[in-house]
Motif scaffolding. Structure first.
Motif, mmCIF file in Angstrom:
data_model
loop_
_atom_site.group_PDB
_atom_site.id
_atom_site.type_symbol
_atom_site.label_atom_id
_atom_site.label_comp_id
_atom_site.label_asym_id
_atom_site.label_seq_id
_atom_site.Cartn_x
_atom_site.Cartn_y
_atom_site.Cartn_z
ATOM 1 N N THR A 151 -60.164 -55.140 -27.213
ATOM 2 C CA THR A 151 -60.111 -54.462 -28.513
ATOM 3 C C THR A 151 -59.918 -55.453 -29.648
ATOM 4 O OG1 THR A 151 -59.216 -52.446 -27.503
ATOM 5 C CG2 THR A 151 -58.871 -52.732 -29.878
ATOM 6 N N PHE A 152 -58.969 -56.368 -29.496
ATOM 7 C CA PHE A 152 -58.700 -57.327 -30.566
ATOM 8 C C PHE A 152 -59.924 -58.189 -30.866
ATOM 9 C CE2 PHE A 152 -57.692 -61.737 -31.634
ATOM 10 C CZ PHE A 152 -57.154 -61.546 -32.900
ATOM 11 N N LEU A 155 -62.924 -56.274 -32.452
ATOM 12 C CA LEU A 155 -62.702 -56.001 -33.871
ATOM 13 C C LEU A 155 -62.804 -57.269 -34.698
ATOM 14 C CD1 LEU A 155 -59.656 -53.550 -33.643
ATOM 15 C CD2 LEU A 155 -62.010 -52.940 -34.242
ATOM 16 N N ALA A 156 -62.191 -58.341 -34.200
ATOM 17 C CA ALA A 156 -62.198 -59.597 -34.942
ATOM 18 C C ALA A 156 -63.612 -60.138 -35.107
ATOM 19 C CB ALA A 156 -61.313 -60.624 -34.239
ATOM 20 N N VAL A 160 -63.327 -57.254 -38.810
ATOM 21 C CA VAL A 160 -62.274 -56.327 -39.248
ATOM 22 C C VAL A 160 -61.039 -57.149 -39.609
ATOM 23 C CG1 VAL A 160 -60.789 -54.410 -38.578
ATOM 24 C CG2 VAL A 160 -63.171 -54.482 -37.794
ATOM 25 N N ALA A 163 -57.549 -56.697 -37.462
ATOM 26 C CA ALA A 163 -57.811 -56.500 -36.035
ATOM 27 C C ALA A 163 -56.525 -56.475 -35.219
ATOM 28 C CB ALA A 163 -58.747 -57.587 -35.518
ATOM 29 N N GLU A 164 -55.629 -57.413 -35.497
ATOM 30 C CA GLU A 164 -54.394 -57.468 -34.724
ATOM 31 C C GLU A 164 -53.513 -56.261 -35.025
ATOM 32 O OE1 GLU A 164 -51.676 -61.043 -33.328
ATOM 33 O OE2 GLU A 164 -51.276 -60.574 -35.445
ATOM 34 N N THR A 167 -54.914 -53.146 -33.270
ATOM 35 C CA THR A 167 -54.711 -53.200 -31.824
ATOM 36 C C THR A 167 -53.259 -52.928 -31.470
ATOM 37 O OG1 THR A 167 -56.496 -54.847 -31.665
ATOM 38 C CG2 THR A 167 -55.063 -54.592 -29.749
#
Length: 206
Positions: A151-152, A155-156, A160, A163-164, A167
């Motif tokens: 997920t992280f 997104l990164a 995004v 992102a962190e 998540t």
């Protein structure tokens, strides 16, 4: 599959590729619908106690385009919402109907020990079927690690900016210095293969 040793105990932490996640879920696809849902919930970032207590009513539409979220009312850090796949929600809906579950009745409703037994049985079969001893180290917590890392980085890679934070919020890590350290040290793993593959399109290899 990517593996790293634990810093202070024997065994290894694992992060599954998307193909390996699919192999794990397909192993229990038809014969064990509850196991399939339980493993899929773990691959959506839920802790074992959270997996055990998911109820059909906890799934809610996120928008009018088929996106869904799952409310976890009693998570370690309190109530939170996390996005889930439509296919997971549909499996829960089907099981609710087939098993005649109430909307406020746990879908999985087994002990934590049973969840551990399910993952042990699956990993041993995969280790034999694929002739890959790395599967022997797989635990329920590795599914949560896999989700957090995938997920992280997904997104990164899409740019995004939070992102962190997203998540951690979806996975139920405390938004504190210690929560962030726990997330980074114990869950965030190597860049997933699918992200590396996409990134390579931007590299000029000669």
């Amino acid at each position: 599959m990517q593996a790293r040793p634990y810093p202070s105990k024997s065994g290894k932490r694992l992060w599954l590729s998307r193909d390996e996640q699919a192999k794990l879920l397909s192993l229990v696809e038809d014969e064990y619908p509850r196991r399939r849902i339980a493993l899929d919930l773990a691959l959506h970032g839920l802790r074992s106690d959270e997996v055990r207590n998911v109820e059909p009513r906890h799934f809610q539409p996120l928008d009018d385009n088929g996106k869904w979220r799952l409310t976890i009312p009693d998570g370690k850090t309190g109530t939170r919402d996390t996005p889930v796949s439509r296919s997971l929600r549909e499996r829960v809906k089907y099981l609710k109907s087939a098993a005649r579950l109430r909307v406020d009745e746990p879908v999985i409703d087994v002990s934590t020990r049973s969840l551990r037994d399910w993952i042990v049985e699956a990993r041993e079969q995969l280790a034999d079927d694929l002739d890959d001893d790395r599967w022997h180290d797989l635990g329920m917590h590795d599914l949560r690690r896999t989700w957090a890392t995938d997920t992280f980085y997904s997104l990164a890679f899409e740019g995004v900016p939070i992102a962190e934070e997203l998540t951690m919020a979806w996975g139920g890590w405390a938004m504190t210095d210690s929560g962030r350290e726990t997330f980074r040290r114990n869950y965030l793993g190597p860049v997933p293969d699918h992200v590396t593959s996409r990134a390579m399109a931007h590299l000029d290899f000669r």
